[in-house]
Write a protein that holds these residues in place. Structure first.
Motif, mmCIF file in Angstrom:
data_model
loop_
_atom_site.group_PDB
_atom_site.id
_atom_site.type_symbol
_atom_site.label_atom_id
_atom_site.label_comp_id
_atom_site.label_asym_id
_atom_site.label_seq_id
_atom_site.Cartn_x
_atom_site.Cartn_y
_atom_site.Cartn_z
ATOM 1 N N LYS A 180 9.571 -13.123 2.362
ATOM 2 C CA LYS A 180 8.822 -12.808 3.666
ATOM 3 C C LYS A 180 9.434 -12.875 4.912
ATOM 4 O O LYS A 180 8.835 -12.185 5.523
ATOM 5 C CB LYS A 180 8.608 -14.827 3.758
ATOM 6 C CG LYS A 180 8.230 -15.109 4.755
ATOM 7 C CD LYS A 180 8.009 -16.834 4.674
ATOM 8 C CE LYS A 180 6.438 -17.749 5.658
ATOM 9 N NZ LYS A 180 7.624 -17.457 6.980
ATOM 10 N N ALA A 181 10.803 -12.901 5.360
ATOM 11 C CA ALA A 181 11.186 -12.577 6.216
ATOM 12 C C ALA A 181 11.148 -10.972 6.556
ATOM 13 O O ALA A 181 10.732 -10.585 7.209
ATOM 14 C CB ALA A 181 12.608 -12.520 6.230
ATOM 15 N N LEU A 182 11.509 -10.254 5.425
ATOM 16 C CA LEU A 182 11.148 -8.532 5.818
ATOM 17 C C LEU A 182 9.531 -7.984 5.672
ATOM 18 O O LEU A 182 9.413 -7.796 6.821
ATOM 19 C CB LEU A 182 11.465 -8.407 3.887
ATOM 20 C CG LEU A 182 12.814 -8.058 3.424
ATOM 21 C CD1 LEU A 182 13.569 -7.343 2.351
ATOM 22 C CD2 LEU A 182 13.629 -7.295 5.274
ATOM 23 N N ASP A 220 5.620 -2.174 -9.877
ATOM 24 C CA ASP A 220 6.145 -2.206 -11.063
ATOM 25 C C ASP A 220 7.097 -0.488 -10.546
ATOM 26 O O ASP A 220 8.706 -0.778 -10.237
ATOM 27 C CB ASP A 220 5.824 -1.704 -12.041
ATOM 28 C CG ASP A 220 6.522 -1.279 -13.034
ATOM 29 O OD1 ASP A 220 7.285 -2.027 -13.796
ATOM 30 O OD2 ASP A 220 6.708 0.224 -13.451
ATOM 31 N N ARG A 221 6.527 0.259 -9.597
ATOM 32 C CA ARG A 221 7.233 1.000 -9.132
ATOM 33 C C ARG A 221 8.958 0.708 -8.461
ATOM 34 O O ARG A 221 10.403 1.377 -8.097
ATOM 35 C CB ARG A 221 6.849 2.194 -8.749
ATOM 36 C CG ARG A 221 5.854 3.500 -10.157
ATOM 37 C CD ARG A 221 5.102 4.011 -9.195
ATOM 38 N NE ARG A 221 4.017 4.877 -10.190
ATOM 39 C CZ ARG A 221 3.647 5.480 -9.491
ATOM 40 N NH1 ARG A 221 2.525 5.173 -8.351
ATOM 41 N NH2 ARG A 221 2.469 6.241 -10.676
ATOM 42 N N ALA A 222 7.993 0.176 -7.482
ATOM 43 C CA ALA A 222 9.453 -0.399 -6.286
ATOM 44 C C ALA A 222 10.359 -0.994 -6.719
ATOM 45 O O ALA A 222 11.757 -0.829 -7.010
ATOM 46 C CB ALA A 222 8.261 -0.845 -5.429
ATOM 47 N N LEU A 256 9.549 -6.064 -3.985
ATOM 48 C CA LEU A 256 8.506 -6.344 -3.213
ATOM 49 C C LEU A 256 7.877 -5.986 -2.879
ATOM 50 O O LEU A 256 6.502 -5.570 -2.108
ATOM 51 C CB LEU A 256 8.455 -8.624 -3.330
ATOM 52 C CG LEU A 256 8.852 -8.539 -4.691
ATOM 53 C CD1 LEU A 256 9.240 -10.119 -3.747
ATOM 54 C CD2 LEU A 256 7.646 -8.795 -5.819
ATOM 55 N N VAL A 257 8.222 -5.618 -0.982
ATOM 56 C CA VAL A 257 8.098 -5.667 0.445
ATOM 57 C C VAL A 257 7.533 -3.465 -0.028
ATOM 58 O O VAL A 257 6.459 -3.764 0.597
ATOM 59 C CB VAL A 257 9.301 -6.021 1.076
ATOM 60 C CG1 VAL A 257 8.511 -5.236 2.284
ATOM 61 C CG2 VAL A 257 9.477 -7.640 1.743
ATOM 62 N N ASP A 295 3.336 -0.202 -0.136
ATOM 63 C CA ASP A 295 2.779 1.399 -1.053
ATOM 64 C C ASP A 295 1.521 1.173 -1.480
ATOM 65 O O ASP A 295 0.286 2.345 -1.377
ATOM 66 C CB ASP A 295 3.694 1.813 -1.941
ATOM 67 C CG ASP A 295 4.962 2.032 -2.136
ATOM 68 O OD1 ASP A 295 5.010 2.340 -0.661
ATOM 69 O OD2 ASP A 295 6.075 2.253 -2.961
ATOM 70 N N PHE A 296 1.123 0.124 -1.867
ATOM 71 C CA PHE A 296 -0.460 -0.033 -2.161
ATOM 72 C C PHE A 296 -0.965 -0.123 -0.909
ATOM 73 O O PHE A 296 -1.775 0.278 -0.669
ATOM 74 C CB PHE A 296 -0.491 -1.309 -3.071
ATOM 75 C CG PHE A 296 -1.825 -2.417 -2.968
ATOM 76 C CD1 PHE A 296 -2.487 -1.912 -3.984
ATOM 77 C CD2 PHE A 296 -2.281 -2.938 -1.864
ATOM 78 C CE1 PHE A 296 -3.763 -2.265 -3.956
ATOM 79 C CE2 PHE A 296 -3.645 -3.594 -2.488
ATOM 80 C CZ PHE A 296 -4.278 -3.429 -3.378
#
Length: 625
Positions: free
Chosen positions: A477-479, A551-553, A610-611, A616-617
């Motif tokens: 969330k912070a990022l 998944d990749r990230a 996650l970020v 990327d999406f």
């Protein structure tokens, strides 16, 4: 009744413990060797076992995992479980893959022994000294069935290999069984999680038999379990009553029902009844409260609905409310349809003769609405203007009582939702949000769901999944907020939150993306040393690119094995209004990965993955034509 298999845990090869010619402080129950020179008192050892716990019932047959932590002592190097050394992490965490005893005690001898009793799900054992036997736990189906007369029922049971097996009916007729020669089916956990193909290959078993029984009442005078299975081997015969009652359903005078998933009037439901192709199976249909259909079968707590002449679904019987006797079956004609463009969505209005069952299927740039029990009289398909999102509408009559309406889109599907407005069905199609490819998170509303509670997995040292996922969510969330996004969490403390309120929360806040954060664990019988890593799940096709990017990230950030993306029937990825994915970044049951989840560094790495995956999406969607 559960079979109890005591398993002994051996603390061995620990410098704290007594070795030849030395002495140490001994845990309770292990006396010091006579004549030994006393050593300085040290903290006593304790081996904690997180799994299996006192109430766990192991569902595996040959091997399973066990994990926990060693507490106390200094300079420890290893633990021995079942005679096999098991590495210890610096914090004392361990996990073992051990063979399961066959109701026996594995004898270990060393200076310290700790006994733990593991409960194993029972298996049938043929009685000694009998040539003929029947496994009464294998009867399928069992319970109460109601079907139209003559519809077939597949029977299956286990009995002596090579036996003559038959079902004797109360009026003297018999139904023959034949050997089932197909390969055995592995446990569901193997199909879902095992990465090695050898786990799928089970040889045929000679003790499985199948038969075909035409549906008809089996028991006169309301009795139950009045059909008898016989297995004959030479002069020996085994018999057992089949616990099955079959009743008829008369489709000439159909029972019409209405669906309501809140018959208990709790007011906390999602107002949807899910439909499944098989009883208790995967969710494929989502029927709003008030949907009507014809009852065509029952099996225990499941009811079968006849949607059209060729389509039927199973739903929870508790959601089915019969309408008065004589109510005509739902059906009729669907007339002309109209779209209404709006600033955030475009809505298709479909007039129906009543609240009929339907299904929405999704392609990359199209949505198809299938209506059951109706014929088409769609003369007009009004676009309501020349909105660029929907490029073309079309309809078809693929069956005499099924109509499809297809909307072709200029952009890839972002989301949709359905509801009844009186007798009209509304299909609302969401416009893709504007995304800056250079700052893809800016201005976007992202909902993060820290997985669990209720429930949640626990690691070897006791780290609880909900604690870890909330810590990761707060960092993500912070990022994301630093990148310009509006970020909302489905929970901010450890109080339980049910599944529907989480997805409803995301829809109420018009989330552009929903990501549910989890830490993985395996079902019994799946080897964690071979089958571990990062995996991400989606449900609807539009969410596959999000799952792939996450998944990749995560694999890049966490540095663990890539188990890949998958389509999974999870509640948090089923909402239709936005792309949604569920991440299983690390395995909390593995000591090293639990330690990573417990650490600030590991939580930041999970959060950065996650970020990066979300951005990327979004960046990919921003660059589509």
């Amino acid at each position: 009744m559960l079979a109890c298999a005591p398993v002994r845990w051996l603390s061995g090869a620990l410098p704290l413990l007594c070795a030849a010619g030395c002495a140490s402080a001994h845990p309770r129950g292990v006396p010091a060797r006579a004549g030994a020179t006393p050593a300085p008192a040290r903290e006593s050892l304790h081996v904690s076992v997180q799994y299996p716990g006192p109430t766990d019932v192991i569902q595996a047959r040959d091997s399973t995992f066990l994990f926990g932590a060693v507490r106390g002592g200094v300079g420890r190097e290893s633990l021995t479980v079942g005679g096999t050394p098991v590495p210890l992490l610096a914090n004392g965490a361990w996990i073992a893959w051990a063979p399961l005893p066959d109701d026996t005690i594995a004898a270990f001898r060393d200076s310290v022994v700790q006994d733990v009793t593991a409960r194993i799900a029972p298996r049938y054992r043929p009685p000694p000294g009998r040539a003929a036997w029947i496994d009464t736990t294998s009867f399928a189906p069992s319970g109460t069935l109601a079907l139209p007369l003559g519809e077939g029922i597949r029977l299956a049971a286990r009995a002596t290999p090579g036996a003559v097996v038959r079902l004797r009916l109360p009026w003297g007729a018999t139904i023959p069984f034949i050997p089932d020669t197909l390969p055995g089916e592995p446990a569901w956990g193997v199909r879902a999680f095992a990465t090695t193909a050898t786990a799928y290959r089970l040889p045929p078993t000679a003790d499985r038999y199948v038969a075909w029984l035409p549906a008809a009442p089996l028991c006169p005078d309301g009795k139950s379990a009045c059909a008898t299975l016989e297995a004959v081997v030479g002069q020996d015969t085994a018999t057992a009553p089949w616990p099955l009652t079959v009743g008829p359903i008369d489709l000439a005078f159909p029972t019409v029902v209405v669906l309501n998933d809140d018959t208990a009037h709790t007011g906390t439901t999602d107002s949807l009844t899910v439909g499944k192709s098989v009883p208790g199976g995967t969710y494929n249909w989502f029927f709003p409260t008030g949907t009507t259909a014809v009852l065509s079968g029952r099996w225990n707590d499941q009811a079968r609905l006849q949607l059209s002449k060729s389509s039927a679904v199973w739903v929870n019987a508790a959601d089915v409310v019969p309408l008065p006797v004589g109510t005509p079956p739902p059906g009729g004609v669907v007339g002309s349809v109209r779209m209404q463009p709006g600033p955030a969505s475009i809505t298709l209005r479909v007039p129906l003769p009543q609240k009929l069952p339907f299904q929405v299927s999704e392609q990359e740039r199209a949505l198809t609405l299938r209506l059951y029990g109706v014929a088409s009289d769609i003369n007009w398909m009004q676009y309501g203007g020349t909105d660029p999102l929907v490029t073309r509408m079309s309809y078809a009559q693929p069956a005499v009582d099924e109509v499809t309406i297809t909307l072709e889109l200029a952009r890839r599907v972002w989301g949709y939702r359905t509801r009844f407005d009186g007798r009209d069905l509304l299909l609302e199609i969401r416009r893709p949000p504007p995304i800056d490819p250079d700052r893809p998170s800016k201005g976007r509303t992202i909902v993060l769901d820290p997985g669990h509670p209720p429930v949640g997995a626990t690691g070897p040292t006791g780290l609880w999944e909900p604690v870890a996922t909330l810590a990761v969510a707060l960092k993500a969330k912070a990022l994301l907020e630093r990148a310009g996004a509006t970020v909302l969490l489905t929970r901010t403390d450890s109080l339980p939150v049910d599944l529907f309120p989480r997805t409803h929360f995301a829809e109420l806040h018009d989330a552009d993306v929903l990501v549910s954060i989890h830490a993985n664990a395996l079902p019994d019988g799946v080897n964690p040393f071979v089958n571990n890593g990062t995996s991400v799940y989606y449900f609807h096709p539009r969410s596959a690119p999000l799952a792939r990017a996450l998944d990749r990230a995560l694999v890049a950030e966490l540095g663990v094995r890539d188990l890949g993306m998958g389509r999974g029937d999870y509640a948090l990825v089923r909402p239709t209004w936005m792309p949604a994915a569920l991440t299983e970044g690390l395995f909390i049951m593995l000591p090293e990965q639990e330690a990573l989840l417990r650490s600030e560094e590991g939580q930041w790495r999970y959060a950065r993955g996650l970020v990066r995956g979300i951005e990327d999406f979004l960046r990919e969607r921003a660059r589509e034509p």
